[in-house]
Motif scaffolding. Structure first.
Motif: not given
Length: 376
Positions: A46-68
């Motif tokens: 929780a402390d890291l989820r709420d860390y002020p300087d925290h930018a969002e990217i999608p998880s590589f584990q969701h969706g197809r894992r093909h490198p492209l």
């Protein structure tokens, strides 16, 4: 200088999540100017989820894992998230090609956490992209000397170092722990061939027939659709050990700690399974924090947390006879058990996340030619 840590979900139940999350906490505590970049909503710390300087990217584990596909999903948000950043540390290898592209001329590092660090055995595009990203990196901190050697040999890189996993020993201490169960042998982790649970089962069968080992418990996920799990269950029936062997499935953190305390010994006879391997063996250090001796394998990541004859015993990989002998010693020699239990507590107390974070800061200084300054 502003540092960005790029990770998948900051989840303490996964090796990646624990490594990235605990080091991030220590760097923040040290006053480093840090930006977290991860699937923020998936963070279980929780402390890291709420860390002020925290930018969002999608998880590589969701969706197809093909490198492209992974590049397509992650590169645009990475480019946005890295604005104003001077140095990038990619904590999980599948993000490495995207980080290498988004970094431009800025220096970046990639952590080597285990199986995902090895380019060989992957589809040609994934293999090429990972090797390219690793070779361009300014630094490659590995979680163990074993992982470091494997990646150096496979990827042809030399800018490597070791920043090991660690443990918060105080999180595993109990004022009123459950009593030790005589003859209880425990293994911990998801049932996969590289864990070597089939080897432990064969060793247990021999010791059970001698009246030395009474019960064997595998604590962790055991998918009914896994061929390896099905082979384990078949072998348990063949050996007539149904009453003595338990696969618990997923357990809570408190239940896991209880198993560490109840065990007379924790064994993790890691092995190389194709290109899969365990890069460290954190459960061994967690067991040590509970005062439980461990038995594991040489030529594996276990050589980092385990010092032979100090906090555990190490045997040759894939050697059931040697594994049986080591377990017999721990289960039948009270003096050996006491010495390894005390040594385990000392080892767990010494391998702290603060120590690993300081080693990481030293790696940054060596890779960048200057130290990262704390914010004033």
């Amino acid at each position: 200088m502003k540092l960005a840590l790029v990770s998948d979900a900051l989840d303490p139940t996964s090796g990646w999540g624990r490594y990235a999350g605990e080091l991030a906490r220590e760097l923040i505590a040290a006053g480093i100017d840090l930006r977290l970049i991860s699937p923020r909503l998936l963070a279980r710390l929780a402390d890291l989820r709420d860390y002020p300087d925290h930018a969002e990217i999608p998880s590589f584990q969701h969706g197809r894992r093909h490198p492209l596909r992974v590049l397509q999903r992650t590169l645009p948000p990475l480019l946005r998230a890295l604005r104003g950043v001077d140095v990038i540390h990619c904590m999980v290898e599948p993000y490495a090609p995207g980080v290498a592209l988004a970094a431009g001329r800025r220096p970046y590092l990639v952590s080597l956490v285990g199986t995902y660090s090895i380019p060989s055995g992957r589809p040609w595009m994934e293999r090429w992209l990972l090797r390219w990203a690793l070779r361009r990196a300014r630094g490659l901190p590995a979680i163990s000397g074993y992982t470091r050697r494997r990646v150096e040999s496979d990827a042809g890189v030399r800018q490597t170092s070791v920043v090991p996993l660690a443990v918060r020993a105080e999180d595993f201490r109990r004022t009123d722990p459950p009593p030790r169960e005589p003859g209880l042998v425990v293994s911990v982790g998801e049932c996969k061939p590289r864990k070597g649970f089939d080897l432990a089962l064969e060793a247990f069968a021999r010791l059970n027939s001698e009246g030395i080992a009474r019960r064997y418990v595998i604590v962790g996920p055991a998918s009914p659709s896994s061929p390896y799990v099905n082979r384990l269950r078949t072998r348990i029936r063949e050996l007539g050990l149904d009453r003595f062997v338990t696969l618990t499935g997923v357990v809570s953190e408190d239940e896991l700690v209880d198993w560490y305390y109840r065990a007379r010994v924790v064994t993790m006879p890691y092995r190389l399974a194709g290109s899969d391997f365990d890069g460290f063996g954190l459960v061994l250090l967690e067991a040590n924090a509970c005062g439980t001796p461990v038995v594991s394998a040489r030529d594996s990541g276990a050589e980092e947390p385990v010092v032979h004859d100090e906090n555990g015993l190490l045997v040759p990989p894939n050697d059931v006879s040697a594994l049986t002998a080591a377990l017999r010693t721990v289960l039948t020699d009270p003096g050996c058990w006491q010495a390894l239990a005390a040594g385990g507590r000392r080892r767990a107390d010494a391998m702290t996340w603060r120590r690993s974070a300081q080693q990481l800061l030293d790696v940054y200084a060596q890779s960048l030619g200057r130290r990262l300054d704390a914010r004033v």
